[in-house]
Scaffold this motif. Structure first.
Motif, PDB file in Angstrom:
ATOM      1  N   LEU A  40       0.828  -1.212   0.000  1.00  0.00           N
ATOM      2  CA  LEU A  40       0.000   0.000   0.000  1.00  0.00           C
ATOM      3  C   LEU A  40       0.864   1.263   0.000  1.00  0.00           C
ATOM      4  O   LEU A  40       0.575   2.221  -0.717  1.00  0.00           O
ATOM      5  CB  LEU A  40      -0.963   0.006   1.185  1.00  0.00           C
ATOM      6  N   VAL A  41       1.921   1.261   0.794  1.00  0.00           N
ATOM      7  CA  VAL A  41       2.835   2.411   0.814  1.00  0.00           C
ATOM      8  C   VAL A  41       3.457   2.596  -0.567  1.00  0.00           C
ATOM      9  O   VAL A  41       3.536   3.720  -1.087  1.00  0.00           O
ATOM     10  CB  VAL A  41       3.922   2.238   1.898  1.00  0.00           C
ATOM     11  N   ALA A  42       3.900   1.504  -1.183  1.00  0.00           N
ATOM     12  CA  ALA A  42       4.491   1.590  -2.522  1.00  0.00           C
ATOM     13  C   ALA A  42       3.495   2.158  -3.529  1.00  0.00           C
ATOM     14  O   ALA A  42       3.848   2.996  -4.362  1.00  0.00           O
ATOM     15  CB  ALA A  42       4.970   0.208  -2.965  1.00  0.00           C
ATOM     16  N   LEU A  43       2.242   1.743  -3.426  1.00  0.00           N
ATOM     17  CA  LEU A  43       1.206   2.249  -4.320  1.00  0.00           C
ATOM     18  C   LEU A  43       0.981   3.746  -4.116  1.00  0.00           C
ATOM     19  O   LEU A  43       0.898   4.513  -5.090  1.00  0.00           O
ATOM     20  CB  LEU A  43      -0.104   1.477  -4.097  1.00  0.00           C
ATOM     21  N   VAL A  44       0.916   4.186  -2.871  1.00  0.00           N
ATOM     22  CA  VAL A  44       0.711   5.612  -2.584  1.00  0.00           C
ATOM     23  C   VAL A  44       1.892   6.435  -3.092  1.00  0.00           C
ATOM     24  O   VAL A  44       1.711   7.519  -3.660  1.00  0.00           O
ATOM     25  CB  VAL A  44       0.460   5.852  -1.074  1.00  0.00           C
ATOM     26  N   ILE A  45       3.105   5.932  -2.935  1.00  0.00           N
ATOM     27  CA  ILE A  45       4.283   6.648  -3.446  1.00  0.00           C
ATOM     28  C   ILE A  45       4.160   6.816  -4.955  1.00  0.00           C
ATOM     29  O   ILE A  45       4.384   7.902  -5.495  1.00  0.00           O
ATOM     30  CB  ILE A  45       5.586   5.904  -3.096  1.00  0.00           C
ATOM     31  N   LYS A  46       3.775   5.754  -5.640  1.00  0.00           N
ATOM     32  CA  LYS A  46       3.667   5.812  -7.102  1.00  0.00           C
ATOM     33  C   LYS A  46       2.534   6.746  -7.542  1.00  0.00           C
ATOM     34  O   LYS A  46       2.667   7.452  -8.534  1.00  0.00           O
ATOM     35  CB  LYS A  46       3.456   4.393  -7.655  1.00  0.00           C
ATOM     36  N   LEU A  47       1.426   6.754  -6.795  1.00  0.00           N
ATOM     37  CA  LEU A  47       0.297   7.625  -7.146  1.00  0.00           C
ATOM     38  C   LEU A  47       0.592   9.096  -6.863  1.00  0.00           C
ATOM     39  O   LEU A  47       0.173   9.973  -7.616  1.00  0.00           O
ATOM     40  CB  LEU A  47      -0.963   7.193  -6.397  1.00  0.00           C
ATOM     41  N   THR A  48       1.291   9.380  -5.768  1.00  0.00           N
ATOM     42  CA  THR A  48       1.554  10.773  -5.397  1.00  0.00           C
ATOM     43  C   THR A  48       2.771  11.352  -6.099  1.00  0.00           C
ATOM     44  O   THR A  48       2.918  12.568  -6.181  1.00  0.00           O
ATOM     45  CB  THR A  48       1.734  10.919  -3.873  1.00  0.00           C
ATOM     46  N   SER A  49       3.651  10.501  -6.575  1.00  0.00           N
ATOM     47  CA  SER A  49       4.854  10.952  -7.266  1.00  0.00           C
ATOM     48  C   SER A  49       5.182   9.937  -8.360  1.00  0.00           C
ATOM     49  O   SER A  49       6.087   9.114  -8.211  1.00  0.00           O
ATOM     50  CB  SER A  49       6.003  11.056  -6.254  1.00  0.00           C
ATOM     51  N   PRO A  50       4.425   9.975  -9.486  1.00  0.00           N
ATOM     52  CA  PRO A  50       4.539   8.936 -10.502  1.00  0.00           C
ATOM     53  C   PRO A  50       5.915   8.841 -11.178  1.00  0.00           C
ATOM     54  O   PRO A  50       6.310   7.779 -11.623  1.00  0.00           O
ATOM     55  CB  PRO A  50       3.456   9.284 -11.517  1.00  0.00           C
ATOM     56  N   ARG A  51       6.614   9.962 -11.240  1.00  0.00           N
ATOM     57  CA  ARG A  51       7.961   9.889 -11.827  1.00  0.00           C
ATOM     58  C   ARG A  51       8.919   9.316 -10.801  1.00  0.00           C
ATOM     59  O   ARG A  51       8.840   9.617  -9.628  1.00  0.00           O
ATOM     60  CB  ARG A  51       8.461  11.289 -12.204  1.00  0.00           C
ATOM     61  N   GLY A  52       9.809   8.503 -11.226  1.00  0.00           N
ATOM     62  CA  GLY A  52      10.827   7.983 -10.326  1.00  0.00           C
ATOM     63  C   GLY A  52      10.458   6.659  -9.686  1.00  0.00           C
ATOM     64  O   GLY A  52       9.310   6.234  -9.720  1.00  0.00           O
ATOM     65  N   PRO A  53      11.442   6.019  -9.086  1.00  0.00           N
ATOM     66  CA  PRO A  53      11.238   4.704  -8.481  1.00  0.00           C
ATOM     67  C   PRO A  53      10.532   4.796  -7.127  1.00  0.00           C
ATOM     68  O   PRO A  53      10.468   5.858  -6.523  1.00  0.00           O
ATOM     69  CB  PRO A  53      12.665   4.182  -8.294  1.00  0.00           C
ATOM     70  N   VAL A  54      10.026   3.678  -6.666  1.00  0.00           N
ATOM     71  CA  VAL A  54       9.382   3.605  -5.349  1.00  0.00           C
ATOM     72  C   VAL A  54      10.449   3.491  -4.265  1.00  0.00           C
ATOM     73  O   VAL A  54      10.311   4.068  -3.196  1.00  0.00           O
ATOM     74  CB  VAL A  54       8.421   2.399  -5.288  1.00  0.00           C
ATOM     75  N   LEU A  55      11.516   2.776  -4.568  1.00  0.00           N
ATOM     76  CA  LEU A  55      12.582   2.565  -3.591  1.00  0.00           C
ATOM     77  C   LEU A  55      13.776   3.460  -3.877  1.00  0.00           C
ATOM     78  O   LEU A  55      14.110   3.734  -5.027  1.00  0.00           O
ATOM     79  CB  LEU A  55      13.030   1.099  -3.595  1.00  0.00           C
ATOM     80  N   PHE A  56      14.424   3.893  -2.809  1.00  0.00           N
ATOM     81  CA  PHE A  56      15.642   4.697  -2.872  1.00  0.00           C
ATOM     82  C   PHE A  56      16.787   3.803  -2.419  1.00  0.00           C
ATOM     83  O   PHE A  56      16.708   3.176  -1.367  1.00  0.00           O
ATOM     84  CB  PHE A  56      15.508   5.899  -1.937  1.00  0.00           C
ATOM     85  N   LYS A  57      17.827   3.716  -3.229  1.00  0.00           N
ATOM     86  CA  LYS A  57      19.003   2.911  -2.876  1.00  0.00           C
ATOM     87  C   LYS A  57      20.211   3.824  -2.827  1.00  0.00           C
ATOM     88  O   LYS A  57      20.382   4.678  -3.698  1.00  0.00           O
ATOM     89  CB  LYS A  57      19.227   1.817  -3.912  1.00  0.00           C
TER      90      LYS A  57
END
Length: 142
Positions: A40-57
């Motif tokens: 769910l968190v990954a989905l919200v990240i993608k919906l609120t900020s569609p550009r860029g990856p969900v994970l930061f490495k």
């Protein structure tokens, strides 16, 4: 002048094996319990900020100057560190609104549960310096 003291684990032999087993079992159970909230968190990240990856490495420097990868949910705009690693300050304009929420509750750290199953986090400093930062370059050059 060292700011953070790092000491070796006093555990060895059977006790070290027991601790490692507990690390793996506890993080695996936590990952199973948290799989739906993590998705769910990954989905919200993608919906609120569609550009860029969900994970930061990011590569960090740990104990004995060994590099390791930190994996977190992305809390900043894409390419926030295009000019190099920078320490985020409170109210940093590069942080997304959902990212501020995640940081406040430390939700962005949850992907590290996977890291604990794949290696012992005991071997690393919890808040290692980004490997490209001036502080880590100074220590490497010394």
């Amino acid at each position: 002048l060292p700011l953070v003291g790092v000491r070796h684990s006093r555990l060895n032999g059977f006790n070290a094996t027991v601790k490692r087993t507990i690390d793996i079992v506890a993080s695996s159970v936590a990952a199973l319990i948290l799989i739906i909230p993590l998705l769910l968190v990954a989905l919200v990240i993608k919906l609120t900020s569609p550009r860029g990856p969900v994970l930061f490495k990011q590569e960090r420097i740990g104990m004995n100057r060994r590099p390791f990868m930190v994996i977190k949910f992305r809390t900043m705009i894409p390419d926030a560190e295009a000019s190099g690693p920078q320490v985020a300050l409170p109210g940093d304009p590069r942080t997304t609104s959902f990212g501020r929420f995640m940081r406040k509750l430390s939700v962005d750290e949850l992907p590290q549960l996977h890291a604990d199953r794949t290696r012992s986090l005991t071997d690393f400093v919890q808040r290692g310096k980004p490997s490209g930062s001036r502080a880590s370059r100074r220590k490497t050059a010394a």
